[in-house]
Scaffold this active site. Structure first.
Site, PDB file in Angstrom:
ATOM      1  N   ASN A 134      20.759 -24.148 -22.777  1.00 23.93           N
ATOM      2  CA  ASN A 134      19.614 -22.970 -23.027  1.00 23.93           C
ATOM      3  C   ASN A 134      19.068 -22.807 -21.521  1.00 23.93           C
ATOM      4  OD1 ASN A 134      17.383 -21.279 -23.275  1.00 23.93           O
ATOM      5  ND2 ASN A 134      16.341 -23.032 -24.383  1.00 23.93           N
ATOM      6  N   LYS A 144      17.197 -20.305 -20.802  1.00 20.02           N
ATOM      7  CA  LYS A 144      15.710 -20.035 -20.825  1.00 20.02           C
ATOM      8  C   LYS A 144      15.922 -18.470 -19.946  1.00 20.02           C
ATOM      9  CE  LYS A 144      14.207 -24.381 -22.028  1.00 20.02           C
ATOM     10  NZ  LYS A 144      12.963 -25.244 -22.306  1.00 20.02           N
ATOM     11  N   HIS A 203      13.699 -21.476 -31.725  1.00 13.87           N
ATOM     12  CA  HIS A 203      13.655 -22.343 -30.525  1.00 13.87           C
ATOM     13  C   HIS A 203      12.032 -22.471 -30.486  1.00 13.87           C
ATOM     14  CE1 HIS A 203      13.046 -23.710 -26.445  1.00 13.87           C
ATOM     15  NE2 HIS A 203      14.199 -24.307 -26.623  1.00 13.87           N
ATOM     16  N   GLU A 262       9.890 -22.496 -27.971  1.00  7.41           N
ATOM     17  CA  GLU A 262       9.239 -21.505 -27.389  1.00  7.41           C
ATOM     18  C   GLU A 262       9.259 -20.259 -28.015  1.00  7.41           C
ATOM     19  OE1 GLU A 262      11.605 -22.137 -23.998  1.00  7.41           O
ATOM     20  OE2 GLU A 262      10.814 -24.223 -23.644  1.00  7.41           O
ATOM     21  N   GLU A 289      14.700 -30.902 -32.058  1.00  6.98           N
ATOM     22  CA  GLU A 289      14.198 -30.699 -30.769  1.00  6.98           C
ATOM     23  C   GLU A 289      12.432 -30.943 -30.690  1.00  6.98           C
ATOM     24  OE1 GLU A 289      16.416 -28.434 -27.794  1.00  6.98           O
ATOM     25  OE2 GLU A 289      15.069 -26.876 -28.919  1.00  6.98           O
ATOM     26  N   GLY A 303      11.101 -30.114 -21.953  1.00  6.51           N
ATOM     27  CA  GLY A 303      10.814 -29.625 -20.739  1.00  6.51           C
ATOM     28  C   GLY A 303       9.763 -30.798 -20.214  1.00  6.51           C
ATOM     29  N   SER A 339      14.692 -33.070 -23.037  1.00  4.97           N
ATOM     30  CA  SER A 339      14.611 -33.652 -21.762  1.00  4.97           C
ATOM     31  C   SER A 339      16.061 -34.539 -21.679  1.00  4.97           C
ATOM     32  CB  SER A 339      13.674 -34.726 -21.579  1.00  4.97           C
ATOM     33  OG  SER A 339      12.449 -33.852 -21.459  1.00  4.97           O
TER      34      SER A 339
HETATM   35  C1  PEP Z   1      15.113 -26.779 -24.714  1.00  9.56           C
HETATM   36  O1  PEP Z   1      14.900 -25.788 -24.037  1.00  9.56           O
HETATM   37  O2  PEP Z   1      15.869 -26.422 -25.907  1.00  9.56           O
HETATM   38  C2  PEP Z   1      15.360 -27.935 -24.033  1.00  9.56           C
HETATM   39  C3  PEP Z   1      15.652 -29.108 -24.680  1.00  9.56           C
HETATM   40  O3  PEP Z   1      14.858 -28.140 -22.825  1.00  9.56           O
HETATM   41  P1  PEP Z   1      14.779 -29.383 -22.087  1.00  9.56           P
HETATM   42  O4  PEP Z   1      16.280 -30.093 -22.014  1.00  9.56           O
HETATM   43  O5  PEP Z   1      14.465 -29.006 -20.510  1.00  9.56           O
HETATM   44  O6  PEP Z   1      13.725 -30.520 -22.432  1.00  9.56           O
END
Ligand code: PEP
Length: 251
Positions: free
Chosen positions: A8, A10, A97, A99, A170, A176, A215
């Site tokens: 992703n 973003k 997601h 966000e 997630e 992040g 992460s």
């Molecule tokens: C994500 O945006 O779905 C995500 C898991 O981000 P990160 O890997 O940076 O934690």
């Protein structure tokens, strides 16, 4: 079941940057991609075409949208229809997601409408679910996951082709932040997601992929994807460089 290694991107990367990263990824990972893996990259809408062009004809490399709206077309300023993603060469779309839920303010109901609509329109969909840190501390992980799954999947036909529907677990506190969930937390949450999917879809759910996101990086990916009920990963930060995402894809 093939593991899905998903990126992703973003709100990062112009057309040229996306094209260069996609080329690097194909260069580093396509020839040695294990037979039981698939790769998905979800760039911003504006550079999706660049990645789709690079991936065209590369076996088991796919592109997807990070979101889409639940109408075929119309007066919905700023929105993108599933058909527009398919037209660019995308085959997947994310819904829910964290966000979108917690920064943009999408409700469980809207996420559910998008999930059902995207699948009906021909996309494969990855529904993202996950709890906030306060919800985990309050012992409410299963309650949150069950609500997000039940509402998020309410309009999906029971006999949906299982490989077209994925769920990404997630935990919001791991996205992040560099703070990856521990193996016990992942095992527990994924077993609960699977159990809930089976309750909704019956045996069909055993063929649906449940991804972990939060992460993931080259150094922890192999351990995570070896866990029971982990059928792939969804990666943000560490997917932005071709070098590091290729290490994840091949981990
Ligand atoms: C994500 O945006 O779905 C995500 C898991 O981000 P990160 O890997 O940076 O934690």
């Amino acid at each position: 079941m093939k593991k899905l290694m998903a990126a992703n991107w973003k709100m990062f990367k112009t057309w040229d940057e996306a094209q260069a990263t996609a080329l690097e990824l194909v260069d580093l990972a396509a020839a040695s991609l294990p037979a039981d893996r698939e790769v998905l990259v979800c760039p911003p809408f504006t550079s999706l075409g660049a990645v789709a062009e690079v991936f065209a004809g590369v076996p088991r490399f796919f592109t997807g949208g990070q979101d889409f709206y639940c109408r075929e077309e119309g007066a919905f300023t700023g929105e993108i229809a599933p058909g527009m993603l398919l037209d660019l060469g995308a085959s997947f779309g994310l819904t829910g997601h964290s966000e979108r839920r917690h920064v943009i303010g999408e409700s469980d109901q809207l996420v559910g409408e998008k999930t059902a609509f995207g699948l009906a329109a021909g996309l494969s969909v990855i529904l993202c679910v996950g709890e906030l840190i306060e919800e985990r501390r309050a012992g409410r992980v299963e309650e949150v996951l069950e609500r997000q799954l039940r509402i998020g999947l309410a309009g999906v036909p029971r006999d949906i082709e299982p490989k077209r529907l994925c769920v990404a677990y997630e935990p919001v506190w791991a996205i992040g932040t560099g703070e990856v969930a521990g193996p016990g937390e992942i095992l527990e949450a994924h077993a609960f997601v699977r159990k809930t999917l089976v309750a909704i879809f019956g045996d069909n759910a055993n063929e649906m992929r449940v991804l972990y996101g939060g992460s993931v990086k080259p150094s922890n990916c192999a351990e995570i994807i070896a866990l029971d009920n982990v059928d792939g990963v969804l990666v943000g930060g560490a997917s932005l460089q071709g070098e590091s995402f290729s290490q994840i894809v091949l981990a």
